[in-house]
Design a protein around this motif. Structure first.
Motif, PDB file in Angstrom:
ATOM      1  N   ILE A 201      18.217  14.525  31.771  1.00 24.89           N
ATOM      2  CA  ILE A 201      17.953  13.217  32.375  1.00 24.89           C
ATOM      3  C   ILE A 201      16.939  12.486  31.501  1.00 24.89           C
ATOM      4  N   PHE A 202      17.297  11.269  31.078  1.00 22.57           N
ATOM      5  CA  PHE A 202      16.467  10.526  30.136  1.00 22.57           C
ATOM      6  C   PHE A 202      16.376   9.076  30.595  1.00 22.57           C
ATOM      7  N   SER A 203      15.155   8.642  30.875  1.00 21.48           N
ATOM      8  CA  SER A 203      14.941   7.253  31.298  1.00 21.48           C
ATOM      9  C   SER A 203      14.274   6.453  30.185  1.00 21.48           C
ATOM     10  N   LEU A 204      14.972   5.404  29.748  1.00 21.17           N
ATOM     11  CA  LEU A 204      14.448   4.465  28.750  1.00 21.17           C
ATOM     12  C   LEU A 204      14.429   3.050  29.315  1.00 21.17           C
ATOM     13  N   ARG A 205      14.247   2.957  30.595  1.00 25.50           N
ATOM     14  CA  ARG A 205      14.327   1.669  31.282  1.00 25.50           C
ATOM     15  C   ARG A 205      13.200   0.730  30.826  1.00 25.50           C
ATOM     16  N   ASN A 206      13.521  -0.549  30.797  1.00 24.41           N
ATOM     17  CA  ASN A 206      12.538  -1.606  30.509  1.00 24.41           C
ATOM     18  C   ASN A 206      11.850  -1.408  29.154  1.00 24.41           C
ATOM     19  N   ASN A 207      12.651  -1.164  28.119  1.00 26.20           N
ATOM     20  CA  ASN A 207      12.146  -1.155  26.751  1.00 26.20           C
ATOM     21  C   ASN A 207      12.766  -2.323  25.995  1.00 26.20           C
ATOM     22  N   LYS A 208      12.850  -2.243  24.679  1.00 25.10           N
ATOM     23  CA  LYS A 208      13.356  -3.365  23.873  1.00 25.10           C
ATOM     24  C   LYS A 208      14.513  -2.919  22.985  1.00 25.10           C
ATOM     25  N   LEU A 209      15.341  -2.040  23.501  1.00 27.51           N
ATOM     26  CA  LEU A 209      16.452  -1.489  22.731  1.00 27.51           C
ATOM     27  C   LEU A 209      17.598  -2.489  22.639  1.00 27.51           C
ATOM     28  N   THR A 210      18.166  -2.612  21.431  1.00 28.84           N
ATOM     29  CA  THR A 210      19.268  -3.551  21.213  1.00 28.84           C
ATOM     30  C   THR A 210      20.465  -2.915  20.518  1.00 28.84           C
ATOM     31  N   SER A 211      20.272  -1.735  19.918  1.00 33.96           N
ATOM     32  CA  SER A 211      21.319  -1.146  19.086  1.00 33.96           C
ATOM     33  C   SER A 211      22.225  -0.213  19.879  1.00 33.96           C
TER      34      SER A 211
ATOM     35  N   ILE B 195      24.670   5.402  21.051  1.00 36.22           N
ATOM     36  CA  ILE B 195      25.816   6.296  20.902  1.00 36.22           C
ATOM     37  C   ILE B 195      25.410   7.554  20.141  1.00 36.22           C
ATOM     38  N   ASN B 196      24.651   7.382  19.082  1.00 34.83           N
ATOM     39  CA  ASN B 196      24.175   8.518  18.297  1.00 34.83           C
ATOM     40  C   ASN B 196      23.314   9.452  19.131  1.00 34.83           C
ATOM     41  N   LEU B 197      22.436   8.868  19.967  1.00 34.01           N
ATOM     42  CA  LEU B 197      21.574   9.661  20.851  1.00 34.01           C
ATOM     43  C   LEU B 197      22.411  10.522  21.792  1.00 34.01           C
ATOM     44  N   ILE B 198      23.435   9.932  22.411  1.00 39.38           N
ATOM     45  CA  ILE B 198      24.272  10.655  23.370  1.00 39.38           C
ATOM     46  C   ILE B 198      25.063  11.755  22.676  1.00 39.38           C
ATOM     47  N   LYS B 199      25.562  11.480  21.480  1.00 33.82           N
ATOM     48  CA  LYS B 199      26.328  12.485  20.744  1.00 33.82           C
ATOM     49  C   LYS B 199      25.475  13.692  20.376  1.00 33.82           C
TER      50      LYS B 199
ATOM     51  N   LEU C  78      21.485   8.737  31.559  1.00 30.33           N
ATOM     52  CA  LEU C  78      20.705   7.930  30.616  1.00 30.33           C
ATOM     53  C   LEU C  78      20.488   6.559  31.235  1.00 30.33           C
ATOM     54  N   ASP C  79      19.237   6.255  31.553  1.00 26.99           N
ATOM     55  CA  ASP C  79      18.897   4.984  32.197  1.00 26.99           C
ATOM     56  C   ASP C  79      18.441   3.983  31.138  1.00 26.99           C
ATOM     57  N   LEU C  80      19.276   2.960  30.918  1.00 27.22           N
ATOM     58  CA  LEU C  80      18.985   1.927  29.922  1.00 27.22           C
ATOM     59  C   LEU C  80      18.831   0.554  30.551  1.00 27.22           C
ATOM     60  N   ARG C  81      18.598   0.525  31.824  1.00 32.69           N
ATOM     61  CA  ARG C  81      18.460  -0.773  32.501  1.00 32.69           C
ATOM     62  C   ARG C  81      17.257  -1.544  31.971  1.00 32.69           C
ATOM     63  N   ASP C  82      17.397  -2.862  32.038  1.00 37.06           N
ATOM     64  CA  ASP C  82      16.326  -3.779  31.630  1.00 37.06           C
ATOM     65  C   ASP C  82      15.991  -3.673  30.142  1.00 37.06           C
ATOM     66  N   ASN C  83      17.005  -3.339  29.330  1.00 41.69           N
ATOM     67  CA  ASN C  83      16.896  -3.422  27.881  1.00 41.69           C
ATOM     68  C   ASN C  83      17.805  -4.557  27.403  1.00 41.69           C
ATOM     69  N   PRO C  84      17.459  -5.248  26.356  1.00 43.56           N
ATOM     70  CA  PRO C  84      18.283  -6.375  25.880  1.00 43.56           C
ATOM     71  C   PRO C  84      19.510  -5.921  25.089  1.00 43.56           C
ATOM     72  N   ILE C  85      20.319  -5.045  25.704  1.00 40.11           N
ATOM     73  CA  ILE C  85      21.530  -4.553  25.044  1.00 40.11           C
ATOM     74  C   ILE C  85      22.676  -5.495  25.390  1.00 40.11           C
TER      75      ILE C  85
END
Length: 554
Positions: free
Chosen positions: A498-508, A513-517, A525-532
């Protein structure tokens, strides 16, 4: 107008300088061409020595010319008498060069070489040369290094050198080179492998000496740096801090400085060595975390009578823990630290606190106060330490990032001490909470090796993702609101679920995809509130994964 000296105009003077410079450049090019050609042709004659001598007297830092001169000395067949005279001439050359450039690495190195070639070197005379140079410039650290070389050759005792450094320091407390030289002599004479660099009795004397120096001139940095050496932790032995061995995995964490590379490490079960391949985290020779994953599980481990680890020449016996269902080792010496000179350290702390009141803008008094409080009792002085760091950031704003990192280090150490004190002897804590503390670095990251749940939300760890490589046991990692812009340097954590990266500035999307692989066990994987930009289905189209991805819909 007759009889008056003609004064050249500025333009004329500039023209003369240009012509002189052009002539020097032309001469240099011609000389260097001759030298390199002779070197290529292996012609080690007098002309080569003459040209290189002329060039070095003009610029003694051209180390290649000194190398060529040594080659000439070594490749010619001189008579013993001629060779001795040439070495004397070389000594004279280095002396003349030192008069012009007393801090030239190349010249001092050449002089060391010459002295080692001399059939009957006069080491006492070299000591006199050092004294002369240090009288001219007592901070010439090149000369201090050369003196240390000469002292070893001349058989001068450490006691004599200690007295020499004392004399120099008492003559001038601002002599940083002498303080540094003193620390090296003291460590040779009184060094320890404990929390302090030298034995207790001498340590007390040095604390008094350096405090006298800092109060004599509070704004001079020399004595303050020596004070930091005295107060910094000085553990130099490689020892085991934690170990856990179950049928599938062996995890060991080495504490303190790893002085010998590679480290000799072996696992024994019932007095038989287990054939394992240790993986280092991070992947470098200074790594303090090493993990072995067994290809064939150790099925007999539950019934083993003895499990131990041999690190270097020391054997550490593990105990079976019903709580962990594994064999473990724990070094709890950090929990029972007690300085024999706490009374003296407290007196020094009072003195430096008074100095801070008298000179509120003196950063060194505040910083030394922090080091003293940490050494005496981090838990007791925790709030005072944080207040001092806040004050330092205002007084010395140019180094505010350094103080932020120091604050992070102390916050982490404080939290770790609390966790360790709450553990039983047969238990290893699996969770750490450090949210909202403004951490900028994951200091002492090898201590995080056994944590399975790590909460680091609302910090400032965007530039420290590479430090997470030691979280190999982590199954839940929370890094929300850390200002993270890229996952390029995030390591592979084999157990992460379980990995939470919520509310950061990730765009790539590519980095995600590389991280998940790379994380085969990742479930959420929580990526909410990132400018993706890409919606969830585009990411999932590129993956064959069971991981559930949470994204803010556009």
């Amino acid at each position: 107008m007759h009889g008056r000296v003609k004064v050249r105009t500025t333009a004329e003077q500039e023209e003369i300088r240009k012509r002189e410079k052009a002539a020097k450049v032309a001469q240099y090019k011609a000389d260097i061409a001759v030298v390199f050609q002779k070197r290529k042709d292996k012609i080690w004659d007098d002309e080569l020595l003459l040209i290189t001598k002329r060039m070095l007297l003009n610029n003694s830092d051209i180390y290649t010319l000194w190398n060529i001169r040594r080659e000439a000395f070594q490749n010619n067949k001189w008579s013993d008498e001629d060779y001795k005279q040439l070495l004397e001439n070389e000594k004279s050359l280095t002396e003349n060069c030192l008069k012009e450039n007393p801090k030239s690495y190349s010249v001092w190195h050449q002089r060391c070489w010459v002295m080692e070639q001399m059939p009957e070197p006069d080491w006492k005379k070299e000591l006199s040369l050092c004294a002369k140079c240090l009288n001219i410039d007592e901070r010439n650290f090149h000369c201090w290094d050369y003196r240390e070389f000469i002292v070893q050759k001349a058989g001068i005792s450490n006691e004599e050198e200690f007295e020499f450094s004392t004399t120099k320091i008492l003559n001038n407390f601002s002599n940083y080179s002498s303080w540094h030289y003193r620390s090296r002599i003291l460590y040779k004479m009184f060094g320890t492998i404990e929390e302090i660099p030298i034995i207790d009795e001498k340590y007390r004397q040095e604390l008094d000496l350096v405090m006298n120096a800092t109060f004599t001139d509070p704004n001079d940095t020399s004595a303050w740096f020596y004070q930091r050496w005295l107060l910094d932790k000085c553990m130099t032995i490689c020892r085991l801090w934690r170990a856990l061995v179950n049928k599938d995995t062996a995890i060991i964490v080495i504490d303190n400085n790893i002085l010998i590379k590679p480290v000799s490490l072996s696992l024994y079960v019932n007095n038989e060595v287990v054939d394992v391949q240790w993986q280092l985290y991070p992947d470098e020779k200074f790594a303090k975390l090493q993990i072995a994953r067994f290809v064939n599980p150790l099925e007999n481990l539950d019934h083993a009578k003895k499990v131990f680890i041999k690190l270097q020449e020391t054997t550490y016996e593990l105990s079976y823990s019903q709580i962990e269902s594994a064999w473990i080792y724990k070094d709890n010496s950090k929990l029972h630290r007690q300085n024999s000179n706490d009374e003296q350290l407290n007196e020094q702390l009072k003195s430096y606190n008074q100095l801070s009141k008298m000179e509120p803008n003196n950063k060194w008094a505040l910083l030394t106060g922090i080091l003293l409080m940490k050494k005496i009792d981090l838990k007791k002085f925790y709030i005072d330490i944080l207040n001092n760091l806040t004050a330092l950031s205002k007084i010395d704003s140019l180094r505010k990032n350094y103080y932020k990192d120091l604050r992070s280090k102390l916050l982490v150490e404080y939290k770790l001490l609390e966790i360790w004190k709450g553990e039983s002897d047969m238990e290893i804590q699996s969770k750490i909470d450090l949210p909202g503390l403004g951490l900028t670095k994951l200091h002492n990251n090898h201590y995080f090796s056994f944590f399975e749940h790590v909460y680091l939300d609302a910090n400032q760890l965007e530039n420290s993702l590479h430090q997470f490589s030691t979280l190999q046991q982590c199954t839940r990692l929370y890094l929300s609101s850390n200002g993270i812009t890229s996952l390029k340097h995030f390591p592979t954590l084999h157990n992460l679920e379980i990995f939470s990266l919520r509310n950061n500035k990730l765009t790539s999307t590519e980095e995600i995809i590389n991280l998940i692989k790379r994380h085969k066990n990742l479930l959420s994987l929580d990526l909410r509130d990132n400018p993706i930009y890409n919606p969830t289905n585009i990411i999932l189209d590129d993956l064959n994964t069971r991981c559930e991805i949470f994204l803010t819909t556009m």
